[in-house]
Design a protein around this motif. Structure first.
Motif, PDB file in Angstrom:
ATOM      1  N   ARG A  32       0.810  -0.864  -0.082  1.00 44.18           N
ATOM      2  CA  ARG A  32       0.015   0.401  -0.350  1.00 44.18           C
ATOM      3  C   ARG A  32       0.906   1.403   0.079  1.00 44.18           C
ATOM      4  O   ARG A  32       1.809   1.144   0.937  1.00 44.18           O
ATOM      5  CB  ARG A  32      -0.933   0.276   1.145  1.00 44.18           C
ATOM      6  CG  ARG A  32      -1.791   1.235   1.141  1.00 44.18           C
ATOM      7  CD  ARG A  32      -3.347   1.245   2.325  1.00 44.18           C
ATOM      8  NE  ARG A  32      -2.470   1.039   3.588  1.00 44.18           N
ATOM      9  CZ  ARG A  32      -2.643   0.464   4.627  1.00 44.18           C
ATOM     10  NH1 ARG A  32      -4.118  -0.037   4.727  1.00 44.18           N
ATOM     11  NH2 ARG A  32      -1.985   0.300   5.583  1.00 44.18           N
ATOM     12  N   GLY A  34       0.007   5.257  -0.396  1.00 43.17           N
ATOM     13  CA  GLY A  34      -0.887   6.254   0.246  1.00 43.17           C
ATOM     14  C   GLY A  34      -2.339   5.394   0.302  1.00 43.17           C
ATOM     15  O   GLY A  34      -2.961   4.900   0.995  1.00 43.17           O
ATOM     16  N   THR A  35      -2.932   5.549  -1.139  1.00 37.15           N
ATOM     17  CA  THR A  35      -4.279   5.425  -0.646  1.00 37.15           C
ATOM     18  C   THR A  35      -4.551   3.803  -1.900  1.00 37.15           C
ATOM     19  O   THR A  35      -5.690   3.733  -2.433  1.00 37.15           O
ATOM     20  CB  THR A  35      -5.125   6.133  -1.464  1.00 37.15           C
ATOM     21  OG1 THR A  35      -4.678   7.013  -2.782  1.00 37.15           O
ATOM     22  CG2 THR A  35      -5.641   7.248  -0.042  1.00 37.15           C
ATOM     23  N   SER A  37      -3.335   0.105  -3.506  1.00 37.08           N
ATOM     24  CA  SER A  37      -2.955  -1.215  -2.575  1.00 37.08           C
ATOM     25  C   SER A  37      -3.006  -2.268  -3.926  1.00 37.08           C
ATOM     26  O   SER A  37      -3.751  -1.526  -4.803  1.00 37.08           O
ATOM     27  CB  SER A  37      -3.800  -1.464  -1.970  1.00 37.08           C
ATOM     28  OG  SER A  37      -3.770  -0.989  -0.887  1.00 37.08           O
TER      29      SER A  37
END
Length: 126
Positions: A32, A34-35, A37
């Motif tokens: 992952r 940041g946002t 994945s």
């Protein structure tokens, strides 16, 4: 680590094997940032990173390397994930010692491959 090896080599049975199977099984990983994945990947082998049992299980897993070196009349030294195999001899027997080391390193390489362990050839010295 093979549960069969724990059973055959160390005599672990029943509830202990069940506990270890539960501990070692069904692991997954992903990355992952940041946002974002990656997709989840289920792991086929290994122990949880940073686990308390990891070093102990690694020692048990690699214990066969001791016998492999000793079979060639050499001495092993294992520390964490580093293995050293050495021997000594009279100068007149240096070529025989070199041959034993060479054969042993070949067998260690095969053992590492068959046990899913990488051998870093750039760090291998004779």
């Amino acid at each position: 680590m093979s549960l069969r090896r724990l059973e055959m080599s160390y005599g672990l049975r029943s509830h202990v094997l069940g506990w270890l199977q539960s501990y070692l099984g069904n692991h997954m990983q992903y990355v992952r940032r940041g946002t974002a994945s990656s997709t989840v990947t289920f792991l086929l082998c290994g122990v949880p990173q940073g686990s308390v049992l990891g070093p102990i299980l690694f020692v048990l897993y690699t214990e066969d390397l001791l016998g492999l070196a000793e079979k060639h009349q050499l001495r092993p030294h294992l520390y964490a994930d580093d293995t050293q195999i050495y021997g000594s001899c009279h100068p007149s027997a240096a070529s025989q010692l070199q041959q034993w080391l060479s054969v042993c390193v070949d067998e260690v390489t095969l053992w590492m491959q068959s046990n899913w362990l990488p051998l870093n050839a750039s760090k291998t010295q004779v």
